[in-house]
Motif scaffolding. Structure first.
Motif, PDB file in Angstrom:
ATOM      1  N   ARG A 179      -5.048  -2.750  -1.363  1.00  0.00           N
ATOM      2  CA  ARG A 179      -4.946  -3.266  -2.735  1.00  0.00           C
ATOM      3  C   ARG A 179      -5.129  -4.774  -2.726  1.00  0.00           C
ATOM      4  NH1 ARG A 179       0.618  -1.648  -5.103  1.00  0.00           N
ATOM      5  NH2 ARG A 179      -0.421  -1.358  -7.098  1.00  0.00           N
ATOM      6  N   SER A 198      -6.553   2.643   1.163  1.00  0.00           N
ATOM      7  CA  SER A 198      -5.345   2.343   0.377  1.00  0.00           C
ATOM      8  C   SER A 198      -5.183   0.852   0.081  1.00  0.00           C
ATOM      9  CB  SER A 198      -4.110   2.852   1.136  1.00  0.00           C
ATOM     10  OG  SER A 198      -4.047   2.271   2.431  1.00  0.00           O
ATOM     11  N   GLU A 213      -6.969   2.234 -10.303  1.00  0.00           N
ATOM     12  CA  GLU A 213      -6.969   2.154  -8.837  1.00  0.00           C
ATOM     13  C   GLU A 213      -6.726   3.528  -8.215  1.00  0.00           C
ATOM     14  OE1 GLU A 213      -3.833   0.260  -6.614  1.00  0.00           O
ATOM     15  OE2 GLU A 213      -2.563   0.047  -8.370  1.00  0.00           O
ATOM     16  N   GLU A 250      -9.139   5.424  -5.515  1.00  0.00           N
ATOM     17  CA  GLU A 250      -8.640   5.864  -4.203  1.00  0.00           C
ATOM     18  C   GLU A 250      -8.839   7.365  -4.015  1.00  0.00           C
ATOM     19  OE1 GLU A 250      -4.937   4.164  -2.906  1.00  0.00           O
ATOM     20  OE2 GLU A 250      -4.515   5.840  -1.542  1.00  0.00           O
ATOM     21  N   TYR A 285      -1.361  -4.845 -11.205  1.00  0.00           N
ATOM     22  CA  TYR A 285      -0.819  -4.880  -9.835  1.00  0.00           C
ATOM     23  C   TYR A 285       0.704  -4.746  -9.917  1.00  0.00           C
ATOM     24  CZ  TYR A 285       0.181  -6.745  -5.151  1.00  0.00           C
ATOM     25  OH  TYR A 285       0.632  -6.931  -3.873  1.00  0.00           O
ATOM     26  N   ARG A 300     -10.318  -2.905  -5.637  1.00  0.00           N
ATOM     27  CA  ARG A 300     -10.398  -1.969  -4.517  1.00  0.00           C
ATOM     28  C   ARG A 300     -11.715  -2.145  -3.768  1.00  0.00           C
ATOM     29  NH1 ARG A 300      -6.818   1.856  -3.172  1.00  0.00           N
ATOM     30  NH2 ARG A 300      -5.001   1.944  -4.554  1.00  0.00           N
ATOM     31  N   GLU A 342       0.817  -1.226   0.000  1.00  0.00           N
ATOM     32  CA  GLU A 342       0.000   0.000   0.000  1.00  0.00           C
ATOM     33  C   GLU A 342       0.848   1.272   0.000  1.00  0.00           C
ATOM     34  OE1 GLU A 342      -3.263  -0.234   2.961  1.00  0.00           O
ATOM     35  OE2 GLU A 342      -2.766  -2.360   3.054  1.00  0.00           O
ATOM     36  N   VAL A 355      -5.570  -5.075  -9.938  1.00  0.00           N
ATOM     37  CA  VAL A 355      -5.908  -4.597  -8.594  1.00  0.00           C
ATOM     38  C   VAL A 355      -7.422  -4.480  -8.452  1.00  0.00           C
ATOM     39  CG1 VAL A 355      -5.737  -2.632  -7.006  1.00  0.00           C
ATOM     40  CG2 VAL A 355      -3.741  -3.358  -8.347  1.00  0.00           C
TER      41      VAL A 355
END
Ligand SMILES: [Fe+2]
Length: 412
Positions: A392, A390, A304, A308, A348, A376, A205, A374
């Motif tokens: 993942r 945060s 991602e 976020e 990722y 979320r 993260e 990834v």
């Protein structure tokens, strides 16, 4: 090896011993409805038996805390690390992952004895502030395995033509996701992404870093079962133009025509076969399916970083997440956390300046940073308190036995 301070006057962190007890007992509560056979079978190489999860999480505490940090501790059974090491090369040889379902011995009762033995020995370390970081890692690890335990046993029970239930159907709250999608706009600009260092986080993260975003919008709710019905009725699974090349090959090779666990108007749940709610979020879809749906809908998956940036003001424990030993079921609201993990289009990868930790903990995340995407948020099988903005999660693009869903994005 760090010195062990057994006379620490203060608890290592507020409530650590209580959280240790709660986490360990939740794992056992999740297995309470299972027979010895239920807990022993393995439905596919990706999934592990419930008994194996109970044992592996115990191996983690016995190995990295008791064996390495508690002078004089003797292993409960010196043969078992070979059975219950998952992927730690630094811990030596281990049973092949697809063979975990062959372990009729040790029995479930013996695994429970081991858990009690390790829990008793752990009491000597829980009050030591020097151990707090590793204990936190062990608890977060066990919480991850609680979710895997639930998704793995669901897949195992699904194999049985009788459609067995491990829980009663939960009193029904209808899904809330109906009507047109509203969009939450973001002006773009420089965003700070990654964990800020306050409290526990996994190494993947961080470090916190800057990302430049173009203006975008995120759908205010998840894609629903009803919308997925329209995608199917509209020929979504037979239109190659909607699919990534690898995804189209997967659809054809595996003869995919619907999300996992679907048949007619029903879906398979921990409470057996149940009617599908068109207003609840669709779940158990692969990255390939999520991407094709987004193309069909004239949208795309979020990155991602976009996810976020928009989630930073949200409550990460407020959604529909696991907090009792009841059947996990997506409900559908506007929450970013809960119901289903959300596929992003982000590969990722390590963040700038990421360095895996030294030692065994360094094998936790970094070595898996290839060929995965990834996700979320959190799902209805993620224990409440485990998720963060945060956080993942990551899976291969064809995998869909987790509670994986879709939140659309678009450019502005
Ligand atoms: Fe693990």
């Amino acid at each position: 090896m760090p010195e062990v301070h057994v006379h620490a006057p203060e608890p290592a962190s507020p409530g650590l011993a209580e959280r240790y007890a709660a986490t360990r007992s939740l794992s056992e509560a999740l297995c309470a409805p299972l027979s010895e056979a239920d807990a022993t079978i393995q439905s596919m190489p990706d999934a592990s038996p419930a008994k194996w999860h109970l044992a592996h999480t115990t191996w983690f505490f016995e190995t990295f805390l008791l064996r390495d940090r508690l002078p004089g501790y003797r292993l409960f059974d010196a043969r078992w690390p070979f059975l219950f090491n998952s992927y730690y090369e630094g811990e030596g040889e281990r049973i092949a992952r697809p063979r975990r379902g062959m372990l009729s011995r040790p029995t479930l009762a013996e695994i429970r004895e081991w858990r009690a033995h390790v829990d008793a020995a752990m009491q000597r370390l829980l009050a030591d502030p020097a151990m707090a970081g590793l204990v936190e890692l062990g608890l977060a690890h066990e919480q991850q395995h609680q979710e895997l335990l639930l998704t793995d046993i669901k897949h195992a029970l699904f194999q049985n033509p009788l459609g067995p239930a491990m829980w009663e159907r939960r009193s029904d709250t209808p899904g809330a996701n109906i009507g047109q999608v509203a969009w939450h706009p973001h002006p773009g600009g420089l965003a700070l992404i990654g964990h800020d260092g306050d409290g526990f986080a996994f190494d993947n993260e961080g470090p916190r870093h800057r990302v430049l975003l173009d203006p975008f919008a995120l759908a205010e709710r998840l894609v629903t079962n009803g919308e997925w019905n329209e995608f199917i009725a509209g020929g979504g699974y037979s239109a190659p133009s909607l699919w990534l090349s690898d995804g189209w090959a997967w659809v054809q090779r595996e003869r995919i025509a619907a999300p996992l666990y679907w048949r007619d108007g029903e879906h398979f749940t921990h409470a057996g076969w149940q009617p599908r709610d068109p207003a609840a979020p669709v779940t158990h879809v692969s990255y390939y399916e999520a991407d094709a749906f987004a193309a069909w809908a004239g949208a795309r998956l979020p990155t991602e970083f976009e996810w976020e940036a928009l989630a930073q003001e949200e409550d990460s424990i407020g959604g529909n997440q696991l907090d009792t030993a009841g059947p996990p079921l997506p409900r559908g609201g506007n929450e970013l956390f809960g119901d289903c993990w959300q596929w992003t289009r982000s590969a990722y990868l390590p963040y700038p300046r990421f360095r895996p930790a030294a030692g065994a903990a360094g094998e936790y995340n970094g070595k898996f940073m290839s060929s995965q995407f990834v996700l979320r948020g959190a799902s209805c099988a993620t224990v409440r308190g485990h998720s963060r903005v945060s956080y993942r999660n990551f899976f291969y693009p064809h995998q869909r036995w987790q509670f994986t869903g879709v939140r659309l994005a678009k450019d502005l």
